[in-house]
Motif scaffolding. Structure first.
Motif, PDB file in Angstrom:
ATOM      1  N   ARG A   5      -3.740  49.426  12.326  1.00 35.44           N
ATOM      2  CA  ARG A   5      -3.028  50.639  11.911  1.00 35.44           C
ATOM      3  C   ARG A   5      -1.534  50.359  11.832  1.00 35.44           C
ATOM      4  NH1 ARG A   5      -6.495  54.073   9.760  1.00 35.44           N
ATOM      5  NH2 ARG A   5      -8.348  54.166  11.008  1.00 35.44           N
ATOM      6  N   GLN A   8       3.855  55.161   8.915  1.00 37.06           N
ATOM      7  CA  GLN A   8       3.892  55.795   7.597  1.00 37.06           C
ATOM      8  C   GLN A   8       4.323  54.808   6.524  1.00 37.06           C
ATOM      9  OE1 GLN A   8       6.938  58.713   6.613  1.00 37.06           O
ATOM     10  NE2 GLN A   8       5.350  60.006   5.734  1.00 37.06           N
ATOM     11  N   PRO A  17       1.234  59.461   4.562  1.00 36.23           N
ATOM     12  CA  PRO A  17       0.287  58.366   4.312  1.00 36.23           C
ATOM     13  C   PRO A  17       0.384  57.248   5.349  1.00 36.23           C
ATOM     14  CG  PRO A  17       2.117  58.218   2.774  1.00 36.23           C
ATOM     15  CD  PRO A  17       2.313  59.472   3.563  1.00 36.23           C
ATOM     16  N   GLN A  18      -0.438  57.348   6.382  1.00 31.29           N
ATOM     17  CA  GLN A  18      -0.527  56.295   7.386  1.00 31.29           C
ATOM     18  C   GLN A  18      -1.359  55.162   6.806  1.00 31.29           C
ATOM     19  OE1 GLN A  18       1.038  56.471  10.491  1.00 31.29           O
ATOM     20  NE2 GLN A  18       1.970  58.285   9.592  1.00 31.29           N
ATOM     21  N   GLU A  36      -6.250  50.601   3.665  1.00 33.95           N
ATOM     22  CA  GLU A  36      -6.588  52.019   3.657  1.00 33.95           C
ATOM     23  C   GLU A  36      -5.334  52.850   3.861  1.00 33.95           C
ATOM     24  OE1 GLU A  36      -7.751  52.819   8.326  1.00 33.95           O
ATOM     25  OE2 GLU A  36      -9.340  52.816   6.837  1.00 33.95           O
ATOM     26  N   SER A  37      -5.413  54.110   3.417  1.00 32.59           N
ATOM     27  CA  SER A  37      -4.286  55.024   3.557  1.00 32.59           C
ATOM     28  C   SER A  37      -4.798  56.431   3.773  1.00 32.59           C
ATOM     29  CB  SER A  37      -3.406  54.996   2.309  1.00 32.59           C
ATOM     30  OG  SER A  37      -2.389  55.979   2.389  1.00 32.59           O
ATOM     31  N   GLN A  38      -4.051  57.182   4.546  1.00 32.61           N
ATOM     32  CA  GLN A  38      -4.285  58.615   4.681  1.00 32.61           C
ATOM     33  C   GLN A  38      -3.604  59.312   3.505  1.00 32.61           C
ATOM     34  OE1 GLN A  38      -6.342  59.871   7.027  1.00 32.61           O
ATOM     35  NE2 GLN A  38      -6.693  57.720   7.481  1.00 32.61           N
ATOM     36  N   PRO A  39      -3.917  60.580   3.232  1.00 31.07           N
ATOM     37  CA  PRO A  39      -3.355  61.275   2.070  1.00 31.07           C
ATOM     38  C   PRO A  39      -1.831  61.269   2.034  1.00 31.07           C
ATOM     39  CG  PRO A  39      -5.164  62.539   2.982  1.00 31.07           C
ATOM     40  CD  PRO A  39      -4.892  61.418   3.943  1.00 31.07           C
TER      41      PRO A  39
END
Length: 82
Positions: A5, A8, A17-18, A36-39
């Protein structure tokens, strides 16, 4: 192995987007891994390399800054970004 992980995405202009990634051992000419990314959203700057992606899950909208044209991608799609 697990996806590491990050914090940002630098230069994010929307959302939070983490990011995370898992790199595979490759030679110097090719870099490969899982990303991978968060929104969220961010501008993509011009660069010297080309990125080929196979979308494993989720979805995204990519906007061409020059034309405003949008492209929706989702699981199973392959994209090549110059």
């Amino acid at each position: 192995m697990a996806i590491a992980r990050w914090s940002q995405r630098p230069c994010a202009d929307s959302g939070d987007p983490q990011l995370g990634r898992l790199r595979f051992d490759t030679d110097e000419m090719v870099r490969a891994g899982v990303w991978e990314s968060q929104p969220g959203g961010w501008p993509v700057e011009e660069r010297e390399d080309t990125e080929t992606c196979y979308v494993l899950s989720g979805r995204a909208v990519i906007t061409d800054a020059a034309t405003g044209e949008t492209f929706e991608i989702s699981a199973g799609d392959v994209i090549v970004q110059p």
